[in-house]
Design a protein around this motif. Structure first.
Motif, PDB file in Angstrom:
ATOM      1  N   ASP A  10       0.825  -1.201   0.000  1.00  0.00           N
ATOM      2  CA  ASP A  10       0.000   0.000   0.000  1.00  0.00           C
ATOM      3  C   ASP A  10       0.865   1.259   0.000  1.00  0.00           C
ATOM      4  O   ASP A  10       1.967   1.265   0.533  1.00  0.00           O
ATOM      5  N   THR A  26       0.389   5.407   0.918  1.00  0.00           N
ATOM      6  CA  THR A  26      -0.490   6.451   1.456  1.00  0.00           C
ATOM      7  C   THR A  26       0.234   7.789   1.414  1.00  0.00           C
ATOM      8  O   THR A  26       1.374   7.891   1.864  1.00  0.00           O
ATOM      9  N   GLU A  28      -0.187  11.880   2.336  1.00  0.00           N
ATOM     10  CA  GLU A  28      -0.987  12.849   3.071  1.00  0.00           C
ATOM     11  C   GLU A  28      -0.453  14.249   2.806  1.00  0.00           C
ATOM     12  O   GLU A  28       0.757  14.464   2.839  1.00  0.00           O
ATOM     13  N   ASN A  75      -3.126  -0.790  -2.203  1.00  0.00           N
ATOM     14  CA  ASN A  75      -4.083   0.315  -2.186  1.00  0.00           C
ATOM     15  C   ASN A  75      -3.347   1.648  -2.235  1.00  0.00           C
ATOM     16  O   ASN A  75      -2.300   1.805  -1.622  1.00  0.00           O
ATOM     17  N   THR A 106      -3.888   5.550  -1.277  1.00  0.00           N
ATOM     18  CA  THR A 106      -4.766   6.467  -0.550  1.00  0.00           C
ATOM     19  C   THR A 106      -4.145   7.855  -0.537  1.00  0.00           C
ATOM     20  O   THR A 106      -2.976   8.002  -0.197  1.00  0.00           O
ATOM     21  N   ILE A 126      -4.708  11.500   1.147  1.00  0.00           N
ATOM     22  CA  ILE A 126      -5.449  12.223   2.184  1.00  0.00           C
ATOM     23  C   ILE A 126      -5.143  13.710   2.060  1.00  0.00           C
ATOM     24  O   ILE A 126      -3.976  14.105   2.085  1.00  0.00           O
ATOM     25  N   GLN A 147      -7.270  -0.638  -4.173  1.00  0.00           N
ATOM     26  CA  GLN A 147      -8.282   0.412  -4.243  1.00  0.00           C
ATOM     27  C   GLN A 147      -7.610   1.780  -4.267  1.00  0.00           C
ATOM     28  O   GLN A 147      -6.606   1.993  -3.605  1.00  0.00           O
ATOM     29  N   LYS A 159      -8.243   5.635  -3.270  1.00  0.00           N
ATOM     30  CA  LYS A 159      -9.166   6.376  -2.420  1.00  0.00           C
ATOM     31  C   LYS A 159      -8.613   7.772  -2.150  1.00  0.00           C
ATOM     32  O   LYS A 159      -7.446   7.933  -1.835  1.00  0.00           O
ATOM     33  N   SER A 160      -9.475   8.755  -2.309  1.00  0.00           N
ATOM     34  CA  SER A 160      -9.123  10.134  -1.987  1.00  0.00           C
ATOM     35  C   SER A 160      -9.941  10.549  -0.768  1.00  0.00           C
ATOM     36  O   SER A 160     -11.149  10.415  -0.762  1.00  0.00           O
ATOM     37  N   VAL A 161      -9.276  11.045   0.242  1.00  0.00           N
ATOM     38  CA  VAL A 161      -9.978  11.349   1.485  1.00  0.00           C
ATOM     39  C   VAL A 161      -9.737  12.791   1.884  1.00  0.00           C
ATOM     40  O   VAL A 161      -8.609  13.269   1.861  1.00  0.00           O
TER      41      VAL A 161
END
Ligand SMILES: [Zn+2]
Length: 204
Positions: free
Chosen positions: A143, A145, A147, A160, A162, A164, A179, A181-183
Motif C-alpha cells: 500500500d 499512502t 498525506e 491500495n 490512498t 489524504i 483500491q 481512495k481520496s480522502v
C-alpha cells in the motif's frame, strides 16, 4: 442479533470494515427486521450524499462550515428551534460545544499540512517538493499512502493507493492493483461524528 448491534455493524459495513461472517449476520438481520432495513437505506443515502460532494473543498473553515450546515435538514420554522433551545439549555450547550470542537478540529487539520508518505519500498518513489511521483517502470509493492501532497502515478502500485487531503493524477501507464481512495480528512471525520451522534439520538 439485536438492533443495537446491527446498527453498529451498519457503520462498519459502510466504512468497509466488516468481516465476511459479520456481513452475513447483518444481511440476515436486515432481511428479518424492517426497522433496521429502513435505517440502513437512510445511512447508505447519507454516505452517497457525502461522496457526491465536490472532492476539493476550499480550506477556509468558514466556507466548509457553511457547506456542512447547508447539508443538514432545514426547518421551515426556525422559531421552533429557538423555543426548543430555550427549553433545553443543557442540550443547547452540548450542541454548541460540539460545534466549537468541530471547528477546532478543522483548524488542526488545516494547520497540519506537512507531507507524509507511508509505504513499503519508498526507494521506488521520487519526492519533489510536496509532489510524490511513482515514475514509469517503478513498482511500489504494498500500500501507498500520501498525506498533504500531490500524487503523480506513472508506474505500478501493487496495493491500495490512498491520498489524504491532496490531489491525485494517474497516468495512462499507471497500474494500481488495489483500491484508489481520496480522502478529505476533516470532512470525513465530521460526517463520521455527525452520523454517530444522529444514530445515538435516534436510539434513545
Ligand atoms: Zn433490527
Amino acid at each position: 442479533m439485536d438492533c443495537k448491534l446491527a446498527v453498529s455493524l451498519m457503520h462498519d459495513y459502510l466504512d468497509d470494515d466488516l468481516a465476511k461472517e459479520q456481513n452475513m449476520m447483518l444481511k440476515a438481520h436486515l432481511q428479518s427486521c424492517a426497522d433496521c432495513h429502513m435505517r440502513f437505506k437512510e445511512l447508505e443515502q447519507t454516505e452517497m450524499a457525502l461522496y457526491s460532494l465536490p472532492r476539493h473543498i476550499p480550506t477556509a473553515s468558514k466556507e466548509l462550515t457553511e457547506r456542512i450546515l447547508n447539508t443538514l435538514p432545514k426547518h421551515k420554522e426556525p422559531q421552533i428551534w429557538v423555543k426548543w433551545m430555550k427549553r433545553h439549555p443543557a442540550a443547547t450547550a452540548a450542541a454548541l460545544f460540539l460545534v466549537v470542537m468541530l471547528l477546532s478540529v478543522i483548524n488542526v487539520f488545516n494547520q497540519d499540512s506537512q507531507l507524509v508518505v507511508q509505504g513499503n519500498n519508498l526507494d521506488q518513489i521520487v519526492i519533489e517538493g510536496n509532489t510524490v511521483i511513482v515514475p514509469e517502470g517503478n513498482v511500489v509493492s504494498g500500500d501507498l499512502t500520501i498525506e498533504n501532497g500531490k500524487a503523480e502515478i506513472f508506474g505500478d502500485v501493487e496495493g491500495n493507493l490512498t491520498v489524504i487531503d491532496g490531489s491525485l493524477y494517474t497516468a495512462s501507464t499507471a497500474q494500481i492493483s488495489g483500491q484508489v481512495k481520496s480522502v478529505d480528512q476533516a470532512l470525513d471525520w465530521i460526517w463520521f461524528k455527525l452520523s454517530n451522534v444522529f444514530s445515538e439520538i435516534a436510539y434513545r
